[in-house]
Design a protein around this motif. Structure first.
Motif, mmCIF file in Angstrom:
data_model
loop_
_atom_site.group_PDB
_atom_site.id
_atom_site.type_symbol
_atom_site.label_atom_id
_atom_site.label_comp_id
_atom_site.label_asym_id
_atom_site.label_seq_id
_atom_site.Cartn_x
_atom_site.Cartn_y
_atom_site.Cartn_z
ATOM 1 N N SER A 17 0.851 -1.314 0.029
ATOM 2 C CA SER A 17 0.030 0.120 0.065
ATOM 3 C C SER A 17 0.955 1.243 -0.159
ATOM 4 O O SER A 17 2.152 1.260 0.331
ATOM 5 C CB SER A 17 -0.875 0.039 1.298
ATOM 6 N N VAL A 18 0.221 2.286 -0.206
ATOM 7 C CA VAL A 18 0.966 3.442 -0.295
ATOM 8 C C VAL A 18 0.800 4.252 0.923
ATOM 9 O O VAL A 18 -0.549 4.311 1.484
ATOM 10 C CB VAL A 18 0.590 4.325 -1.482
ATOM 11 N N LEU A 20 -0.275 7.666 2.799
ATOM 12 C CA LEU A 20 -0.567 8.809 2.334
ATOM 13 C C LEU A 20 -0.216 9.984 3.111
ATOM 14 O O LEU A 20 -0.574 9.840 4.487
ATOM 15 C CB LEU A 20 -2.102 8.766 1.952
ATOM 16 N N GLY A 26 -1.906 4.995 5.365
ATOM 17 C CA GLY A 26 -1.716 3.727 4.856
ATOM 18 C C GLY A 26 -2.338 2.449 5.568
ATOM 19 O O GLY A 26 -2.130 2.139 6.758
ATOM 20 N N TYR A 113 -5.578 10.945 -4.881
ATOM 21 C CA TYR A 113 -5.598 9.592 -4.266
ATOM 22 C C TYR A 113 -7.109 8.819 -4.793
ATOM 23 O O TYR A 113 -8.034 9.576 -5.135
ATOM 24 C CB TYR A 113 -5.669 9.707 -2.920
ATOM 25 N N THR A 116 -9.761 2.437 -2.974
ATOM 26 C CA THR A 116 -9.653 0.998 -3.504
ATOM 27 C C THR A 116 -10.784 0.076 -3.006
ATOM 28 O O THR A 116 -10.734 -0.929 -3.267
ATOM 29 C CB THR A 116 -8.369 0.656 -3.144
ATOM 30 N N THR A 119 -8.727 1.525 1.224
ATOM 31 C CA THR A 119 -7.874 2.469 1.695
ATOM 32 C C THR A 119 -7.681 3.468 0.501
ATOM 33 O O THR A 119 -8.560 3.263 -0.513
ATOM 34 C CB THR A 119 -6.458 1.815 2.131
ATOM 35 N N TRP A 120 -6.706 4.506 0.644
ATOM 36 C CA TRP A 120 -6.614 5.323 -0.407
ATOM 37 C C TRP A 120 -5.243 4.798 -1.020
ATOM 38 O O TRP A 120 -3.990 4.812 -0.406
ATOM 39 C CB TRP A 120 -6.457 6.859 0.249
ATOM 40 N N GLN A 121 -5.093 4.951 -2.339
ATOM 41 C CA GLN A 121 -3.904 4.946 -3.197
ATOM 42 C C GLN A 121 -3.617 5.938 -4.042
ATOM 43 O O GLN A 121 -4.457 6.627 -4.748
ATOM 44 C CB GLN A 121 -4.176 3.639 -4.036
ATOM 45 N N SER A 123 -2.639 8.607 -7.003
ATOM 46 C CA SER A 123 -3.003 8.225 -8.322
ATOM 47 C C SER A 123 -2.840 9.681 -8.923
ATOM 48 O O SER A 123 -2.448 10.675 -8.395
ATOM 49 C CB SER A 123 -4.318 7.763 -8.489
ATOM 50 N N THR A 148 3.376 8.933 -8.997
ATOM 51 C CA THR A 148 2.386 9.632 -8.221
ATOM 52 C C THR A 148 1.173 10.350 -8.812
ATOM 53 O O THR A 148 0.301 10.975 -7.891
ATOM 54 C CB THR A 148 3.221 10.534 -7.360
ATOM 55 N N ALA A 427 6.839 1.736 0.019
ATOM 56 C CA ALA A 427 5.496 1.892 -0.363
ATOM 57 C C ALA A 427 5.259 2.649 -1.627
ATOM 58 O O ALA A 427 4.237 2.442 -2.432
ATOM 59 C CB ALA A 427 4.518 2.401 0.632
#
Length: 522
Positions: A17-18, A20, A26, A113, A116, A119-121, A123, A148, A427
């Protein structure tokens, strides 16, 4: 070995995961998500009753959005809510948008972001498209989108990221997106790489230029000076494995050095390459950190001179200076970080690191001017390698002695990630580390330790050997990768070794020999 790599378990925990920094957190789960069967059924019913908002529908000006599952999203006080509950860890949200049934948010730093489902990823703005294809340039493209989601533009020779000028740049004739990194070329033909600290531009060569490393030492193995195998047996075993190079460490202690002398004699007769690790550190005999740069230099210079002066008559020409010293607890601030930023390292103790490296290189060169010296790094430690190469401190100050090496050496265990797409700080978006090093330092690249984890089954290890050797081999003619050294010949058990007490461990042994026998090191 397990204790030596305790940090990698924590590092691996971030791998999926990223983290944030300004929107999501995360791995934080959606507080409004339902996990029961009845909840899932209700969600399906809701999805059929509600249609997703059209592409580009946004809050504001809308007061709510419907995603592809039928969930209702609202925005209040800079926080995004899903079905009335805060969606994960998010804040400072200025815009929420629906695109292809997915929810995206933009924070006050103009970072996007995507939700998903749990969670948030990180983008990009979905309206702009996805990450630019590798090799995209400006010109001819009008913009580049990095991993990113940041948008890079070139206007009147000046590079901007999300509309803000990136550091001190001007007279730029080309911007290149390559191997997960932004590079540029100025009107004088000089290339620069953009460091993770986005305001920094570091001089380099064109990363696209293919460079083939010298043949004859590509397939390698690690071992120890205190094996019960005789030097002749080691040579015979390595030939059976299809290996032409071998890495072994020692200090200037006579017992260790004499054992390596016998190995060197056997390797010289066999026409094989011996890489000697100078197993010298940053601490005194009591375990205390050496007292500054001069003390570290002096502590390593003498032993390095002794080792090289002893071994030079036996054909040894490659030396690796230090083993994972960037991961000493006094040097890396947080061992779960991948080391992509110079700020990941301890500024006060950095001179000790620099002094030890300089001492080892100078000691070897004083005894054997034609020898090739490497400096060892781990994970994604380009923050450390760049700082040493350019004579910089982790705080960004410069003018310190530059550490220059003849070969770049790296360790790449599976938990660190794919070295050709290795994540930043466990991450973040991945980048091609050998391509970056080729461009920045312009010297051959050795992967001096690689393997999967000690807990893996032997069948998994065999598959990993085949896939990794395939990746390494494919890049040897373009990324200047001269040797890849498996860890280890014999670990005394089946955690890492490829054989035990002279008996092959299969299927890993078979996988290794099958690859080397069908792929020529030329």
């Amino acid at each position: 070995m397990l204790k030596r790599r305790q940090f990698i378990g924590a590092l691996g925990a971030f791998g999926g995961s990223v983290i944030l920094s300004a929107c999501g957190g995360g791995g934080a789960e959606d507080a409004g998500a339902t996990t029961s069967t009845s909840g899932a059924s209700a969600q399906k019913t809701s999805a059929t009753a509600k249609s997703a908002s059209p592409n580009g529908a946004a809050m504001p000006p809308a007061t709510s959005l419907i995603d592809g599952t039928g969930a209702t999203w609202t925005l209040s006080g800079g926080v995004a809510y899903r079905n009335g509950a805060k969606a994960g860890n998010n804040y400072n949200v200025v815009l929420a948008m629906c695109f292809n049934g997915n929810i995206y948010v933009e924070n006050t730093s103009a970072q996007y972001y995507q939700w998903t489902g749990s969670t948030w990823q990180a983008s990009s703005d979905p309206r702009l498209g996805t990450t630019s294809p590798d090799g995209t340039t400006m010109p001819s493209a009008s913009s580049i989108i990095d991993k990113t989601g940041a948008v890079w533009t070139l206007t009147n020779g000046v590079i901007s990221r999300n509309g803000a000028v990136v550091g001190n740049n001007y007279a730029v004739s080309l911007v290149l997106w390559y191997g997960g990194k932004i590079y540029c070329r100025n009107t004088s033909g000089q290339f620069y790489a953009n460091a993770e600290v986005a305001s920094q531009w570091l001089p380099c060569n064109d990363p696209r230029t293919p460079i083939a490393a010298s043949a004859g030492s590509f397939f390698g193995m690690n071992g120890h000076f205190d094996y019960t195998y005789t030097p002749a047996q080691v040579v015979s075993i390595l030939k059976g494995l299809g290996c032409t190079s071998y890495r072994v460490g020692c200090t200037a202690d006579p017992a260790q050095l004499n054992a390596v002398v016998k190995l060197a004699q056997a390797f010289q007769s066999a026409g094989m390459t011996l890489l000697v690790l100078l197993d010298l550190g940053l601490r005194d005999s009591s375990g205390r950190l050496l007292a500054g740069e001069s003390a570290a230099y002096n502590a390593t210079y003498g032993p390095a001179f002794t080792i090289a002066n002893t071994l030079k008559q036996y054909g040894v020409t490659f030396y690796e200076c230090g083993n994972e010293l960037t991961r000493d607890r006094a040097i890396i601030i947080d061992s779960t970080n991948a080391g992509t930023k110079a700020l990941d390292f301890n500024n006060a103790n950095w001179p000790v690191m620099r002094g030890a490296m300089r001492g080892m290189i100078d000691g070897v060169k004083a005894a054997q001017p034609g020898a090739k010296c490497g400096v060892n790094f781990c994970v994604a430690d380009v923050g450390a390698s760049d700082a040493l190469w350019d004579g910089m401190q982790p705080d960004g100050s410069g003018g310190y002695p530059k550490v220059r090496w003849d070969i770049t050496t790296w360790h790449n265990y599976e938990v660190y990630g794919d070295i050709f797409n290795i994540g930043t700080d466990g991450a973040g978006p991945g980048f091609n580390l050998p391509a970056y090093c080729k461009a920045r330092y312009g010297v051959p690249f050795f992967i001096t330790e690689w393997n999967t984890g000690p807990e893996q089954a032997q069948s998994y290890r065999a598959s990993y050997i085949t896939s990794q050797l395939g990746s390494f081999y494919a890049a040897r003619k373009t990324h200047n990768i001269q040797a890849v050294m498996y860890y280890v010949l014999d670990s005394g058990n089946n955690t890492f070794g490829i054989m035990t007490n002279g008996t092959a461990l299969n299927p890993p042994y078979g996988a290794f020999t099958a690859f080397t026998s069908s792929h020529v090191d030329s």
